[in-house]
Design an enzyme around this catalytic site. Structure first.
Site, PDB file in Angstrom:
ATOM      1  N   ARG A 108       0.835  -1.191   0.000  1.00 55.13           N
ATOM      2  CA  ARG A 108       0.000   0.000   0.000  1.00 55.13           C
ATOM      3  C   ARG A 108       0.879   1.254   0.000  1.00 55.13           C
ATOM      4  O   ARG A 108       1.800   1.368   0.804  1.00 55.13           O
ATOM      5  CB  ARG A 108      -0.832  -0.031   1.276  1.00 55.13           C
ATOM      6  N   THR A 158       2.307   4.568   1.107  1.00 53.28           N
ATOM      7  CA  THR A 158       2.262   4.981   2.511  1.00 53.28           C
ATOM      8  C   THR A 158       1.449   6.243   2.758  1.00 53.28           C
ATOM      9  O   THR A 158       0.859   6.392   3.815  1.00 53.28           O
ATOM     10  CB  THR A 158       3.686   5.221   3.054  1.00 53.28           C
ATOM     11  N   ASN A 159       1.445   7.165   1.801  1.00 54.25           N
ATOM     12  CA  ASN A 159       0.797   8.446   2.064  1.00 54.25           C
ATOM     13  C   ASN A 159      -0.549   8.634   1.372  1.00 54.25           C
ATOM     14  O   ASN A 159      -1.009   9.753   1.195  1.00 54.25           O
ATOM     15  CB  ASN A 159       1.725   9.609   1.679  1.00 54.25           C
ATOM     16  N   CYS A 160      -1.176   7.536   0.944  1.00 55.52           N
ATOM     17  CA  CYS A 160      -2.508   7.636   0.341  1.00 55.52           C
ATOM     18  C   CYS A 160      -3.559   7.400   1.401  1.00 55.52           C
ATOM     19  O   CYS A 160      -3.544   6.377   2.071  1.00 55.52           O
ATOM     20  CB  CYS A 160      -2.686   6.583  -0.755  1.00 55.52           C
ATOM     21  N   LEU A 161      -4.467   8.351   1.554  1.00 55.01           N
ATOM     22  CA  LEU A 161      -5.519   8.155   2.559  1.00 55.01           C
ATOM     23  C   LEU A 161      -6.573   7.170   2.065  1.00 55.01           C
ATOM     24  O   LEU A 161      -6.725   6.951   0.896  1.00 55.01           O
ATOM     25  CB  LEU A 161      -6.158   9.499   2.898  1.00 55.01           C
TER      26      LEU A 161
END
Lengths: 107, 93, 116
Positions: free
Chosen positions: A102, A104-107
């Site tokens: 995934r 890391t910084n995708c909400l």
């Protein structure tokens, strides 16, 4: 004989990026209602190569777009094109299908 | 070989104050086992050569140091365990 | 002007450096001009041929190689620290500029932040 689907986390990402194969991609894409064509595979193969080279997923959508642009130019490295191929959050959808961790910084 | 008196397990970089503190306490029958960032001491420090020095192979490889000609015997985890058993005392820095 | 992220922590064994790299990538994602400076034990990030299979961590060498793709402007290394850690240009990854970590250098950036 049916092949066992590799282990996935609660958001559908593979636990082990190396357990991926093209059939897994087709299967995960189908869950999103996507039928993979040549353009999808081009991006999926790019992401697989990127991961081999850098051992990270592009951490966010913006960096996903930048990485595609760096490799393939403006025509494919733009958010509208990638959003059409991989709806939702393109970096997340594409990484999930390509078997990468995934972003890391995708909400 | 003399009986191993104290085994110093050192996992700090040479920039960490505990690294020099460790070197300051070394006795002639002591040995140093470098683990984690301690292995960076092999490229930075000259004072280490005074006592028998060991370094964990997996930590050297991770830091791109496995092919260098280093002044330490490379060991794996089971050899590290053996050293701790041979030593009269162990200090983990 | 731009932003300078300084990594003075060694690779592996601590998360501080990796978090700083994430921060640099996030700044670059929003097109903030960002550079990385490696000083102290941090220069050990720049050594070639890191093989992390046995410590079961991702290779920071490979992660760092993505920096230019994500738009990081420069990867700088303090010359004195490289000497201290016996890191010559042959042993160093490509694309690193040697410099002197000094007040002059920091003065060229509008903001500077240290890892950890």
């Amino acid at each position: 004989m049916t092949r066992a689907t590799p282990e996935r986390n609660n958001e559908g990402f593979l636990e082990d990026a190396w357990a991926w194969d093209p059939d897994v991609a087709t299967e995960i894409a189908a869950e999103d209602g996507l039928e993979l064509d040549r353009n999808h595979w081009e991006i999926i193969n790019f992401l697989r190569d990127f991961y081999k080279e850098h051992e990270i997923s592009p951490p966010s959508n913006r960096l996903f777009v930048k990485a595609v642009k760096d490799a393939m130019g403006e025509e494919k490295g733009n958010s509208i094109y990638l959003m059409q191929l991989f709806p939702g959050t393109p970096a997340k959808t594409a990484c999930r299908i390509a078997g990468l961790p995934r972003p890391t910084n995708c909400l | 070989m003399n009986q191993l008196h104290t085994l110093h397990i050192l996992n700090k970089t040479p920039d960490h104050p505990r690294f020099s503190e460790c070197l300051g306490t070394l006795g002639p029958d002591d040995a140093v086992a470098l683990t984690e960032n301690g292995v960076l001491g092999l490229v930075a420090s000259k004072a280490l050569g005074l006592v028998q020095t060991y370094a964990l192979e997996s930590d050297l490889s991770a830091r791109g140091l496995s092919d260098d000609n280093l002044e330490a015997a490379t060991i794996d985890y089971s050899e590290l365990v053996n050293l701790t058993l041979q030593a009269e005392r162990v200090i983990s820095w | 002007m731009g932003m300078l992220i300084i990594i003075d922590q060694p690779p592996y064994g601590t998360w501080a450096g990796r978090e700083a790299l994430d921060m640099a990538f996030a700044l670059a994602a929003f097109d903030q001009p960002t550079s990385l400076l490696f000083t102290g034990a941090g220069v050990n990030w720049l050594r070639k041929a890191q093989d992390t299979a046995d410590i079961e961590q991702k290779s920071l060498e490979k992660n760092l190689a993505a920096a230019p793709i994500f738009g990081i402007e420069a990867i700088l290394a303090d010359r004195t620290a490289c000497q201290r850690y016996n890191l010559n240009s042959e042993a160093m990854i490509d694309g690193v500029q040697l410099t002197n970590a000094s007040a002059d250098l920091l003065g060229q950036y509008s903001q500077t932040a240290f890892a950890g």
